[in-house]
Design a protein around this motif. Sequence first.
Motif, PDB file in Angstrom:
ATOM      1  N   ASP A  75      12.389   2.582 -16.729  1.00  0.00           N
ATOM      2  CA  ASP A  75      11.556   2.203 -17.880  1.00  0.00           C
ATOM      3  C   ASP A  75      11.311   0.699 -17.962  1.00  0.00           C
ATOM      4  O   ASP A  75      11.091   0.152 -19.035  1.00  0.00           O
ATOM      5  CB  ASP A  75      12.175   2.696 -19.200  1.00  0.00           C
ATOM      6  CG  ASP A  75      12.103   4.204 -19.326  1.00  0.00           C
ATOM      7  OD1 ASP A  75      11.194   4.795 -18.695  1.00  0.00           O
ATOM      8  OD2 ASP A  75      12.927   4.777 -20.031  1.00  0.00           O
ATOM      9  N   THR A  76      11.341   0.033 -16.827  1.00  0.00           N
ATOM     10  CA  THR A  76      11.029  -1.393 -16.770  1.00  0.00           C
ATOM     11  C   THR A  76       9.542  -1.545 -16.513  1.00  0.00           C
ATOM     12  O   THR A  76       9.001  -0.951 -15.581  1.00  0.00           O
ATOM     13  CB  THR A  76      11.822  -2.082 -15.646  1.00  0.00           C
ATOM     14  OG1 THR A  76      13.215  -1.853 -15.862  1.00  0.00           O
ATOM     15  CG2 THR A  76      11.540  -3.568 -15.617  1.00  0.00           C
ATOM     16  N   GLU A  77       8.889  -2.333 -17.337  1.00  0.00           N
ATOM     17  CA  GLU A  77       7.450  -2.535 -17.206  1.00  0.00           C
ATOM     18  C   GLU A  77       7.191  -3.808 -16.413  1.00  0.00           C
ATOM     19  O   GLU A  77       7.739  -4.857 -16.706  1.00  0.00           O
ATOM     20  CB  GLU A  77       6.830  -2.652 -18.596  1.00  0.00           C
ATOM     21  CG  GLU A  77       5.345  -2.746 -18.581  1.00  0.00           C
ATOM     22  CD  GLU A  77       4.783  -2.744 -19.979  1.00  0.00           C
ATOM     23  OE1 GLU A  77       3.818  -3.480 -20.186  1.00  0.00           O
ATOM     24  OE2 GLU A  77       5.312  -2.035 -20.848  1.00  0.00           O
ATOM     25  N   ARG A  78       6.337  -3.701 -15.386  1.00  0.00           N
ATOM     26  CA  ARG A  78       6.002  -4.853 -14.541  1.00  0.00           C
ATOM     27  C   ARG A  78       4.509  -4.870 -14.266  1.00  0.00           C
ATOM     28  O   ARG A  78       3.864  -3.832 -14.255  1.00  0.00           O
ATOM     29  CB  ARG A  78       6.748  -4.770 -13.216  1.00  0.00           C
ATOM     30  CG  ARG A  78       8.232  -4.844 -13.369  1.00  0.00           C
ATOM     31  CD  ARG A  78       8.914  -4.898 -12.040  1.00  0.00           C
ATOM     32  NE  ARG A  78      10.348  -5.026 -12.278  1.00  0.00           N
ATOM     33  CZ  ARG A  78      11.255  -4.472 -11.526  1.00  0.00           C
ATOM     34  NH1 ARG A  78      10.929  -3.777 -10.492  1.00  0.00           N
ATOM     35  NH2 ARG A  78      12.525  -4.634 -11.818  1.00  0.00           N
ATOM     36  N   LEU A  79       3.994  -6.052 -14.030  1.00  0.00           N
ATOM     37  CA  LEU A  79       2.605  -6.204 -13.609  1.00  0.00           C
ATOM     38  C   LEU A  79       2.577  -6.351 -12.094  1.00  0.00           C
ATOM     39  O   LEU A  79       3.372  -7.097 -11.525  1.00  0.00           O
ATOM     40  CB  LEU A  79       1.965  -7.424 -14.271  1.00  0.00           C
ATOM     41  CG  LEU A  79       1.824  -7.352 -15.776  1.00  0.00           C
ATOM     42  CD1 LEU A  79       1.232  -8.652 -16.305  1.00  0.00           C
ATOM     43  CD2 LEU A  79       0.974  -6.179 -16.205  1.00  0.00           C
ATOM     44  N   HIS A  80       1.688  -5.623 -11.446  1.00  0.00           N
ATOM     45  CA  HIS A  80       1.557  -5.687  -9.994  1.00  0.00           C
ATOM     46  C   HIS A  80       0.116  -5.984  -9.633  1.00  0.00           C
ATOM     47  O   HIS A  80      -0.804  -5.473 -10.254  1.00  0.00           O
ATOM     48  CB  HIS A  80       1.947  -4.349  -9.339  1.00  0.00           C
ATOM     49  CG  HIS A  80       3.396  -4.063  -9.369  1.00  0.00           C
ATOM     50  ND1 HIS A  80       4.278  -4.578  -8.451  1.00  0.00           N
ATOM     51  CD2 HIS A  80       4.135  -3.304 -10.204  1.00  0.00           C
ATOM     52  CE1 HIS A  80       5.497  -4.145  -8.716  1.00  0.00           C
ATOM     53  NE2 HIS A  80       5.433  -3.367  -9.784  1.00  0.00           N
ATOM     54  N   ARG A  81      -0.062  -6.799  -8.596  1.00  0.00           N
ATOM     55  CA  ARG A  81      -1.390  -6.973  -8.024  1.00  0.00           C
ATOM     56  C   ARG A  81      -1.639  -5.769  -7.130  1.00  0.00           C
ATOM     57  O   ARG A  81      -0.760  -5.361  -6.364  1.00  0.00           O
ATOM     58  CB  ARG A  81      -1.456  -8.254  -7.211  1.00  0.00           C
ATOM     59  CG  ARG A  81      -1.205  -9.487  -8.049  1.00  0.00           C
ATOM     60  CD  ARG A  81      -1.213 -10.730  -7.212  1.00  0.00           C
ATOM     61  NE  ARG A  81      -0.120 -10.675  -6.246  1.00  0.00           N
ATOM     62  CZ  ARG A  81      -0.006 -11.469  -5.188  1.00  0.00           C
ATOM     63  NH1 ARG A  81      -0.904 -12.386  -4.957  1.00  0.00           N
ATOM     64  NH2 ARG A  81       1.010 -11.352  -4.367  1.00  0.00           N
ATOM     65  N   VAL A  82      -2.817  -5.196  -7.224  1.00  0.00           N
ATOM     66  CA  VAL A  82      -3.135  -3.990  -6.464  1.00  0.00           C
ATOM     67  C   VAL A  82      -4.425  -4.211  -5.688  1.00  0.00           C
ATOM     68  O   VAL A  82      -5.379  -4.787  -6.201  1.00  0.00           O
ATOM     69  CB  VAL A  82      -3.312  -2.768  -7.401  1.00  0.00           C
ATOM     70  CG1 VAL A  82      -3.741  -1.549  -6.617  1.00  0.00           C
ATOM     71  CG2 VAL A  82      -2.040  -2.485  -8.155  1.00  0.00           C
ATOM     72  N   MET A  83      -4.432  -3.754  -4.454  1.00  0.00           N
ATOM     73  CA  MET A  83      -5.654  -3.728  -3.667  1.00  0.00           C
ATOM     74  C   MET A  83      -5.862  -2.285  -3.237  1.00  0.00           C
ATOM     75  O   MET A  83      -4.980  -1.684  -2.626  1.00  0.00           O
ATOM     76  CB  MET A  83      -5.544  -4.637  -2.446  1.00  0.00           C
ATOM     77  CG  MET A  83      -6.808  -4.685  -1.632  1.00  0.00           C
ATOM     78  SD  MET A  83      -6.718  -5.895  -0.289  1.00  0.00           S
ATOM     79  CE  MET A  83      -5.327  -5.286   0.647  1.00  0.00           C
ATOM     80  N   VAL A  84      -6.988  -1.721  -3.585  1.00  0.00           N
ATOM     81  CA  VAL A  84      -7.294  -0.331  -3.264  1.00  0.00           C
ATOM     82  C   VAL A  84      -8.359  -0.318  -2.178  1.00  0.00           C
ATOM     83  O   VAL A  84      -9.379  -0.999  -2.277  1.00  0.00           O
ATOM     84  CB  VAL A  84      -7.818   0.426  -4.501  1.00  0.00           C
ATOM     85  CG1 VAL A  84      -8.140   1.865  -4.142  1.00  0.00           C
ATOM     86  CG2 VAL A  84      -6.808   0.361  -5.629  1.00  0.00           C
TER      87      VAL A  84
END
Length: 87
Positions: A70-79
């Motif tokens: 339940d740890t919230e993190r921001l991730h950079r995503v490349m799709v």
Amino acid sequence: MTRVCQLTDDRKYYLCMEPVDMRKQFQGLQGIVNEEFGRFLTQDEAFIFIGKTRKTAKVSCIVRVIDNSDTERLHRVMVMGKKAYLF
């Protein structure tokens, strides 16, 4: 991973009109965002890049991910295609 790739109304989408070298990774695409759009990638924006052959596309964005603890993190995503890469 399908939730990461969903298009939502709460995000602004920007399309790069010039063809992009699809060999570029996240930092290279971020450089285009900085130079061409004069912006930095934020959580409420996504940038769409089309390859020179117009057969491939990449989407760069930031997503909020909650892991098993339940740890919230921001991730950079490349799709790209059906694959999503977290950075």
